[in-house]
Design an enzyme around this catalytic site. Sequence first.
Site, PDB file in Angstrom:
ATOM      1  N   PHE A 178      33.480  37.667  12.858  1.00  0.00           N
ATOM      2  CA  PHE A 178      34.490  36.480  12.605  1.00  0.00           C
ATOM      3  C   PHE A 178      33.353  35.131  12.536  1.00  0.00           C
ATOM      4  O   PHE A 178      33.413  34.385  13.378  1.00  0.00           O
ATOM      5  CB  PHE A 178      35.458  36.300  13.679  1.00  0.00           C
ATOM      6  CG  PHE A 178      36.384  35.139  13.723  1.00  0.00           C
ATOM      7  CD1 PHE A 178      36.847  34.812  12.466  1.00  0.00           C
ATOM      8  CD2 PHE A 178      36.922  34.375  14.753  1.00  0.00           C
ATOM      9  CE1 PHE A 178      37.631  33.655  12.379  1.00  0.00           C
ATOM     10  CE2 PHE A 178      37.737  33.250  14.567  1.00  0.00           C
ATOM     11  CZ  PHE A 178      38.112  32.947  13.322  1.00  0.00           C
ATOM     12  N   SER A 187      38.357  32.345  20.436  1.00  0.00           N
ATOM     13  CA  SER A 187      38.325  32.637  18.829  1.00  0.00           C
ATOM     14  C   SER A 187      39.342  31.701  18.457  1.00  0.00           C
ATOM     15  O   SER A 187      39.215  31.134  17.097  1.00  0.00           O
ATOM     16  CB  SER A 187      38.278  33.821  18.537  1.00  0.00           C
ATOM     17  OG  SER A 187      39.398  34.629  19.101  1.00  0.00           O
ATOM     18  N   GLU A 188      40.278  31.482  19.033  1.00  0.00           N
ATOM     19  CA  GLU A 188      41.296  30.463  18.617  1.00  0.00           C
ATOM     20  C   GLU A 188      42.186  29.973  19.826  1.00  0.00           C
ATOM     21  O   GLU A 188      42.211  30.766  20.813  1.00  0.00           O
ATOM     22  CB  GLU A 188      42.427  31.508  17.515  1.00  0.00           C
ATOM     23  CG  GLU A 188      42.055  31.449  16.271  1.00  0.00           C
ATOM     24  CD  GLU A 188      41.471  32.726  15.834  1.00  0.00           C
ATOM     25  OE1 GLU A 188      40.939  32.537  14.749  1.00  0.00           O
ATOM     26  OE2 GLU A 188      41.569  33.550  16.626  1.00  0.00           O
ATOM     27  N   THR A 189      42.801  28.995  19.495  1.00  0.00           N
ATOM     28  CA  THR A 189      43.794  28.136  20.467  1.00  0.00           C
ATOM     29  C   THR A 189      44.883  27.876  19.674  1.00  0.00           C
ATOM     30  O   THR A 189      44.728  27.290  18.636  1.00  0.00           O
ATOM     31  CB  THR A 189      42.887  26.948  21.095  1.00  0.00           C
ATOM     32  OG1 THR A 189      41.943  27.471  21.976  1.00  0.00           O
ATOM     33  CG2 THR A 189      43.944  26.442  22.183  1.00  0.00           C
ATOM     34  N   HIS A 205      46.354  37.331  17.613  1.00  0.00           N
ATOM     35  CA  HIS A 205      46.542  37.233  18.995  1.00  0.00           C
ATOM     36  C   HIS A 205      46.792  36.115  19.878  1.00  0.00           C
ATOM     37  O   HIS A 205      47.422  35.936  20.988  1.00  0.00           O
ATOM     38  CB  HIS A 205      44.950  37.806  19.286  1.00  0.00           C
ATOM     39  CG  HIS A 205      43.950  36.522  19.481  1.00  0.00           C
ATOM     40  ND1 HIS A 205      43.353  35.950  18.528  1.00  0.00           N
ATOM     41  CD2 HIS A 205      43.644  35.930  20.710  1.00  0.00           C
ATOM     42  CE1 HIS A 205      42.498  35.232  19.012  1.00  0.00           C
ATOM     43  NE2 HIS A 205      42.762  34.995  20.079  1.00  0.00           N
TER      44      HIS A 205
END
Length: 286
Positions: A217, A44-46, A80
């Site tokens: 999301f 979902s994120e980096t 996160h």
Amino acid sequence: MTDVLRYTAFSDDPAGGNPAGVVLDATGLDEAGMLRIAAELGYSETAFLTDPPEGLGGEPGRAFTVRYFSPKAEVPFCGHATVATAVALGERIGPGELVFATRAGTVPVSVTADGQGGLRAVLTSVEPHVEDVDPADLAEALAALDWPQADLDPAIPPRIAYAGARHLVLGAATRARLADLAYDFPRLEALMRRLDLTTVQLVHRAGPALFDVRDPFPVGGVVEDPATGAAAAAFGAYARELGLAPADAVLTLRQGEDMGRPGVLTVELRAGDSRVRVGGGGVRIG
């Protein structure tokens, strides 16, 4: 070749919590390169780290600029991925205080040993705020989720909360309602883009200071986020303003159980400090 690390946040089990990519040295990567890596990784994120801006503060070697990319776009802040990055740094430069310059503002993070051989990170949010939801926008969100109005918990009234990113908070009257998540992806994504929302924070109160949460999301290109630190910070501000928690409180948010990736987020509120602290463990994947 860019070294991409994989960590999970808000769990000490690689199979739990929320996985994030971490690039500790993103020097030389432009936005297109960061987005390409985030899309290839598929989390979902980096998070991408570069040198800090002048005047940021913090100890030498413990301050960084951090940018966050989902598989589809850059986001201003990600909790996160912040925790995952802090744990990755803690393993390399030791526990202590970190300072991250993000698009949302300056975010201090404390990294400590958890007493069991692991590390725990606690971030302090930027200044939060809470705002009302237009009734028409609420109706559209409920239609996209396929939630009847009667399924909302009146003790958790709909609001938009911000602590680095904007989240629509909706209270589920029952745990069964929260567990049944099958929404219209394009419809909810369109609404969220119009309102500049990062996730929808779906909440069920399981106890005086215990909440089960889920976070659709679609704007990030994934159906659901397994453990959402930015939304947890926003919810902390919401809970204080709406009277769900006292000025001094520690809330526990359980997230990811319905996805098979259980995680635990700790939300701390302090009297006299409007900012919200969100903490949890983290561990490397593979």
